[in-house]
Design a protein around this motif. Structure first.
Motif, PDB file in Angstrom:
ATOM      1  N   THR A 282       0.835  -1.206   0.000  1.00 50.62           N
ATOM      2  CA  THR A 282       0.000   0.000   0.000  1.00 50.62           C
ATOM      3  C   THR A 282       0.867   1.252   0.000  1.00 50.62           C
ATOM      4  O   THR A 282       2.010   1.218   0.491  1.00 50.62           O
ATOM      5  CB  THR A 282      -0.919   0.037   1.235  1.00 50.62           C
ATOM      6  OG1 THR A 282      -0.122  -0.058   2.429  1.00 50.62           O
ATOM      7  CG2 THR A 282      -1.913  -1.115   1.203  1.00 50.62           C
ATOM      8  N   PRO A 283       0.364   2.351  -0.544  1.00 54.05           N
ATOM      9  CA  PRO A 283       1.122   3.612  -0.515  1.00 54.05           C
ATOM     10  C   PRO A 283       1.474   4.002   0.930  1.00 54.05           C
ATOM     11  O   PRO A 283       0.669   3.831   1.846  1.00 54.05           O
ATOM     12  CB  PRO A 283       0.142   4.612  -1.135  1.00 54.05           C
ATOM     13  CG  PRO A 283      -0.721   3.787  -2.023  1.00 54.05           C
ATOM     14  CD  PRO A 283      -0.896   2.486  -1.295  1.00 54.05           C
ATOM     15  N   ASP A 306      -4.833   0.769  -3.507  1.00 51.86           N
ATOM     16  CA  ASP A 306      -5.184   1.976  -2.757  1.00 51.86           C
ATOM     17  C   ASP A 306      -6.035   1.612  -1.542  1.00 51.86           C
ATOM     18  O   ASP A 306      -6.209   0.433  -1.217  1.00 51.86           O
ATOM     19  CB  ASP A 306      -5.887   3.000  -3.672  1.00 51.86           C
ATOM     20  CG  ASP A 306      -7.223   2.505  -4.208  1.00 51.86           C
ATOM     21  OD1 ASP A 306      -7.747   1.492  -3.715  1.00 51.86           O
ATOM     22  OD2 ASP A 306      -7.762   3.145  -5.142  1.00 51.86           O
ATOM     23  N   ASP A 307      -6.590   2.642  -0.886  1.00 51.87           N
ATOM     24  CA  ASP A 307      -7.338   2.380   0.350  1.00 51.87           C
ATOM     25  C   ASP A 307      -8.663   1.650   0.102  1.00 51.87           C
ATOM     26  O   ASP A 307      -9.318   1.214   1.043  1.00 51.87           O
ATOM     27  CB  ASP A 307      -7.590   3.682   1.117  1.00 51.87           C
ATOM     28  CG  ASP A 307      -8.336   4.718   0.296  1.00 51.87           C
ATOM     29  OD1 ASP A 307      -8.611   4.462  -0.903  1.00 51.87           O
ATOM     30  OD2 ASP A 307      -8.652   5.789   0.841  1.00 51.87           O
ATOM     31  N   ILE A 312      -3.198  -0.152  -8.231  1.00 48.93           N
ATOM     32  CA  ILE A 312      -2.741   1.087  -8.856  1.00 48.93           C
ATOM     33  C   ILE A 312      -1.335   0.950  -9.453  1.00 48.93           C
ATOM     34  O   ILE A 312      -0.966   1.716 -10.340  1.00 48.93           O
ATOM     35  CB  ILE A 312      -2.769   2.267  -7.861  1.00 48.93           C
ATOM     36  CG1 ILE A 312      -1.910   1.972  -6.623  1.00 48.93           C
ATOM     37  CG2 ILE A 312      -4.205   2.595  -7.460  1.00 48.93           C
ATOM     38  CD1 ILE A 312      -1.771   3.162  -5.672  1.00 48.93           C
ATOM     39  N   ASP A 327       4.708   5.136  -3.289  1.00 42.76           N
ATOM     40  CA  ASP A 327       3.851   6.309  -3.455  1.00 42.76           C
ATOM     41  C   ASP A 327       2.482   5.902  -3.995  1.00 42.76           C
ATOM     42  O   ASP A 327       2.206   4.724  -4.223  1.00 42.76           O
ATOM     43  CB  ASP A 327       4.511   7.359  -4.360  1.00 42.76           C
ATOM     44  CG  ASP A 327       4.760   6.856  -5.783  1.00 42.76           C
ATOM     45  OD1 ASP A 327       3.988   5.987  -6.251  1.00 42.76           O
ATOM     46  OD2 ASP A 327       5.709   7.332  -6.431  1.00 42.76           O
ATOM     47  N   SER A 328       1.614   6.889  -4.212  1.00 35.90           N
ATOM     48  CA  SER A 328       0.224   6.613  -4.617  1.00 35.90           C
ATOM     49  C   SER A 328      -0.010   6.836  -6.105  1.00 35.90           C
ATOM     50  O   SER A 328      -1.147   7.005  -6.541  1.00 35.90           O
ATOM     51  CB  SER A 328      -0.739   7.488  -3.803  1.00 35.90           C
ATOM     52  OG  SER A 328      -0.435   8.866  -3.977  1.00 35.90           O
ATOM     53  N   THR A 329       1.073   6.839  -6.887  1.00 38.05           N
ATOM     54  CA  THR A 329       0.943   7.018  -8.334  1.00 38.05           C
ATOM     55  C   THR A 329       0.075   5.902  -8.929  1.00 38.05           C
ATOM     56  O   THR A 329       0.205   4.733  -8.559  1.00 38.05           O
ATOM     57  CB  THR A 329       2.321   6.977  -9.002  1.00 38.05           C
ATOM     58  OG1 THR A 329       3.138   8.010  -8.446  1.00 38.05           O
ATOM     59  CG2 THR A 329       2.208   7.175 -10.504  1.00 38.05           C
ATOM     60  N   VAL A 330      -0.803   6.285  -9.848  1.00 36.51           N
ATOM     61  CA  VAL A 330      -1.660   5.316 -10.532  1.00 36.51           C
ATOM     62  C   VAL A 330      -1.098   5.059 -11.923  1.00 36.51           C
ATOM     63  O   VAL A 330      -0.935   5.981 -12.720  1.00 36.51           O
ATOM     64  CB  VAL A 330      -3.107   5.824 -10.641  1.00 36.51           C
ATOM     65  CG1 VAL A 330      -3.970   4.816 -11.403  1.00 36.51           C
ATOM     66  CG2 VAL A 330      -3.685   6.079  -9.257  1.00 36.51           C
TER      67      VAL A 330
END
Length: 415
Positions: A282-283, A306-307, A312, A327-330
């Motif tokens: 997870t990010p 993601d959450d 992602i 990181d949360s990059t998609v």
């Protein structure tokens, strides 16, 4: 340690309504032959029925007569036991969802306003409409915070189509009519929209009647397929499996074309084969921790979700080794396929991505597992062996039936 996300299956109530077309005819002025000539068919509640046939055979006319955008000349249309041919047309249409190519959104209205049109006409208050808009955007996998205030011109073709589906479902209608809904988008987006529709249908169990020119799409989406000839003459109405196995006549064989040769791929769903597990990260996690889990499990990649458990990223060991924190990059190019997609779709996704595998998602795009080429090849071989055994054991001259009405046959086998 290997981690996987599982989704508990649960029974879903059918919210759709049965539809009966009883000797329905449509004659247009100045035309020698009826566009639809005495059509009788029953559409079971909670099922997807695909209308296919050559151009000009009456598919769209039939669809539009169900909500009386086109008035029938003769015959009855019965929805959930009520003859709708005598109802007020506007009132009828507010209770039937309608989706056309490219979504048919009003360009000067926001996404939220587009979706809320019918509930507003029905007198819903603002708070209830706002709640429903957000609920539906979630259902079609669009983040309400990002999309509710956008205008259609700010959306991609696939996003516009998703909003069109959300708008059609706004007042929770029992029936959804779709006219070539995915015809104006690219092949990859089309595949994902088809998966989305199957996911939504699994959750809602509406009655869906869909016109398409694409027989492969009909096989993928349809519980039942109605094949029309000129004048909406019903040549064959049956499950995809039985149409492919036993076409009614040469017309159906020609219409099917190459689809029959790939039936092992087009009839088998991703949900019917075993999925591989994956290490999930997870990010915000330390990349070294995720890499450690990947190494321990003996895998080559980690799936980052993601959450909401939606994939992602799909990071290799080398990529993880270069990072400090996830990181949360998609990644917009992730090879993703829906749980209800066909093996043909899964193979196409793998070939386009050159990954040799694909990530599988279920309801609300939640990650479920990994499917690879070997799994698909094994499934094809198993299906081929089963078909050969069935052919060997079948008595000579056996005819399984070329026209099976839902009324006679009861519930069709789930594709």
């Amino acid at each position: 340690m290997s981690e996987s996300v599982n989704e508990t299956s649960r029974p879903v109530d059918i919210t759709g309504a049965s539809i009966l077309l009883d000797h329905v005819t449509k004659r247009f002025p100045g035309q020698a032959k009826p566009a639809v000539d005495g059509l009788t068919m029953e559409i079971p509640a909670g099922k997807i029925v695909m209308l296919v046939g050559p151009s000009g055979c009456g598919k769209t006319t039939t669809l539009k007569m169900i909500n009386r955008l086109i008035e029938p000349t003769d015959g009855r249309i019965v929805v959930d036991g009520d003859d709708v041919t005598d109802m007020n047309g506007d009132e009828l249409r507010r209770g039937i969802g309608y989706v056309i190519q490219a979504g048919g959104l009003f360009p000067h209205m926001t996404v939220a306003t587009n979706i809320g049109i019918v509930p507003k006409m029905l007198g819903w208050d603002k708070a209830r409409i706002a709640t429903r808009v957000d609920e539906l955007l979630e259902l079609v996998s669009l983040d309400p915070a990002l999309y509710r205030d956008r205008y259609p011109k700010e959306l991609s073709g696939g996003q516009q189509q998703r909003v069109g589906v959300a708008r059609a479902l706004a007042a929770d209608p029992p029936v959804l009519l779709m006219d070539e809904p995915f015809g104006a988008v690219d092949p990859i987006t089309r595949l994902r929209l088809q998966d989305e529709l199957l996911s939504i249908q699994e959750e809602l169990q509406k009655t869906i009647v869909c016109v398409t020119h694409d027989f492969d799409e009909a096989v993928k989406l349809g519980d039942w397929i109605a094949i029309f000839n000129e004048g909406a003459q019903l040549v064959q109405y049956d499950t995809p499996e039985r149409i492919l196995a036993d076409p009614a006549n040469e017309f159906v064989e020609n219409f099917i074309g190459s689809g029959a040769g790939l039936k092992q791929l087009t009839l088998t769903r991703v949900s019917e084969v075993g999925l591989g597990e994956a290490v999930v990260g997870t990010p915000g996690e330390k990349a070294s921790a995720v890499l450690g889990r990947v190494t321990t499990a003996g895998f080559a990649h980690a799936v980052i979700v993601d959450d909401r458990q939606r994939p992602i990223q799909w990071l290799s060991r080398r990529q993880l080794g270069r990072l400090e924190t996830i990181d949360s990059t998609v990644d917009p190019k992730l090879p993703v396929v829906g749980y209800r997609a066909t093996l043909n779709d899964a193979l196409d996704t793998m070939l386009v991505s050159s990954a040799g595998a694909a990530l599988v998602t279920g309801r609300r795009d939640m990650f479920k597992g990994v499917i690879n080429v070997k799994t698909i090849m094994d499934a094809i071989e198993k299906s081929h062996d089963a078909a050969s055994a069935e052919s060997t054991n079948a008595p000579v001259g056996l005819n399984t039936g070329v026209f099976t009405s839902p009324v006679v046959a009861g519930e069709p086998a789930q594709p």
